[in-house]
Design an enzyme around this catalytic site. Sequence first.
Site, short mmCIF file in Angstrom:
data_model
loop_
_atom_site.label_atom_id
_atom_site.label_comp_id
_atom_site.label_asym_id
_atom_site.label_seq_id
_atom_site.Cartn_x
_atom_site.Cartn_y
_atom_site.Cartn_z
N ASP A 15 0.84 -1.20 0.00
CA ASP A 15 0.00 0.00 0.00
C ASP A 15 0.87 1.25 0.00
OD1 ASP A 15 -2.52 -1.60 0.55
OD2 ASP A 15 -1.35 -2.07 2.33
N GLU A 275 1.89 -6.43 -5.27
CA GLU A 275 1.57 -5.59 -6.43
C GLU A 275 2.78 -4.81 -6.92
OE1 GLU A 275 -2.16 -3.52 -6.52
OE2 GLU A 275 -1.28 -1.76 -7.47
O1 TRH Z 1 4.57 -6.16 0.66
P1 TRH Z 1 3.59 -6.69 -0.31
O2 TRH Z 1 3.14 -8.06 -0.07
O3 TRH Z 1 2.40 -5.73 -0.31
C1 TRH Z 1 1.05 -5.86 -0.60
C2 TRH Z 1 0.25 -5.71 0.64
O4 TRH Z 1 0.18 -6.95 1.29
C3 TRH Z 1 -1.09 -5.20 0.31
O5 TRH Z 1 -1.92 -5.13 1.43
C4 TRH Z 1 -1.69 -6.04 -0.75
O6 TRH Z 1 -2.90 -5.56 -1.02
C5 TRH Z 1 -0.78 -5.96 -1.94
O7 TRH Z 1 0.50 -6.49 -1.60
C6 TRH Z 1 -1.30 -6.68 -3.14
O8 TRH Z 1 4.21 -6.62 -1.80
P2 TRH Z 1 4.51 -5.41 -2.79
O9 TRH Z 1 3.23 -4.87 -3.33
O10 TRH Z 1 5.47 -5.92 -3.73
O11 TRH Z 1 5.18 -4.30 -1.91
C7 TRH Z 1 6.49 -4.41 -1.40
C8 TRH Z 1 7.16 -3.06 -1.40
O12 TRH Z 1 8.36 -3.13 -0.65
C9 TRH Z 1 7.56 -2.60 -2.81
O13 TRH Z 1 7.33 -1.21 -2.94
C10 TRH Z 1 9.05 -2.87 -2.85
C11 TRH Z 1 9.43 -2.62 -1.43
N1 TRH Z 1 10.67 -3.27 -0.98
C12 TRH Z 1 11.69 -2.45 -0.51
O14 TRH Z 1 11.56 -1.22 -0.51
N2 TRH Z 1 12.81 -3.04 -0.05
C13 TRH Z 1 13.00 -4.39 -0.05
O15 TRH Z 1 14.07 -4.88 0.40
C14 TRH Z 1 11.96 -5.21 -0.58
C15 TRH Z 1 12.14 -6.70 -0.61
C16 TRH Z 1 10.80 -4.61 -1.01
#
Ligand code: TRH
Length: 383
Positions: A15, A275
Amino acid sequence: MKWDIFCSVVDNYGDIGVTWRLARQLASEQGAAVRLWVDDLAAFAAICPQADPAAEQQAVLGVEVRHWPREWQAAQPSDGAGDVVIEAFACELPAAYVEAMAARAQKVLWLNLEYLSAEDWVEGCHGLPSLQSNGLQKFFFFPGFTAGSGGLLREVDLLARREAFQADDAAVRQFLQTLGVTPVAGARRISLFAYENAALASWLEALAADAQPTQLLVPEGRIVAELQRWLGVTAIKAGDCVQRGQLQVQVLPFMRQEQYDLLLWSCDFNAVRGEDSFLRAQWAGQPLLWHIYQQEEGAHWDKLDAFLDLYIDGLSAEAGASLRALWHAWNDGADMAPSWAAVQQVWPELAEHSQRWALERASQADLATALVQFYRNWLSYAA
Ligand code: TRH
């Protein structure tokens, strides 16, 4: 143009990951004054460590970041509603804020930014208004992969920056070094970001037994417990590096969002989730594996297959089927060995396709541009 983006962190980082990227892009590329209201500043500081998780208000990289308190304070005059208000992922705006929107002399565009999906109903719902009880209209804005949707988050120079980085071996090495990673000669490099996943052990077995060595880079997170179990160790932390057969596993610290992008660009294959990382892995132009966020009653399977249907278009039947089988096994907690072996047979085709996919999606207007265009169109009607 004053924009207010509201983000309620439900869980994990998606999010805030999405809204933070959008806020930055609206500010830097569209000249918007953006306030990002976040209810969980600790989650924000995890992806943006230069932020202060205790600050009620701070300027970060051109965006005014505000803590969204549980108890909304009576709006100050300077806190009056923006010209455009985005509630991300159906989070509920504070009642007093909605009142301020309704009371504003100049009309406010109210948008609900939806989750990304490739399902075909998205085009039909994108941009639809919904009349609220106070007489305001709220519009549903759907990001998506096709022309009839709201597009995808992509900075204007993203692909050019990525291509330049990937073409520069020294830059890749230098970046990996900042993470404490030394490239293993002849090894394919894989990044792993996933939820708990029962399929992990079978994939790691296959990688350890493979003829080609693999260097697996794992930012700290929810998958680490399963990793420890397979490695047979009680604790593994950032910086630790373990070898099993042909597989070298290295745990990395959870890193800044910009660094994570570079990690994706530095790898030959990226396992991603949710996402935002899912989309960023597509922009990396490399083959990917998606761990989709599980929904009630298995609703996520339709979403997964809708994306695959679109994504495999243009691949041979063999490549398309092996990729689908791999993604299904990963999301089903099933044995990864057969589909991983099948994917190896079509690797060059998948690699080329990933590049083409990114280029084709980049020919579509990006989400921030589409939002601004939507606002302009709306203004011409609202005026
Ligand atoms: O963390 P996610 O699983 O996030 C979400 C939430 O669960 C949300 O509620 C749900 O609705 C959605 O998924 C579908 O996965 P996502 O979307 O990939 O987000 C992770 C974020 O973290 C992304 O912006 C990348 C960042 N990130 C970092 O900044 N540093 C890191 O080391 C890693 C591994 C990720």
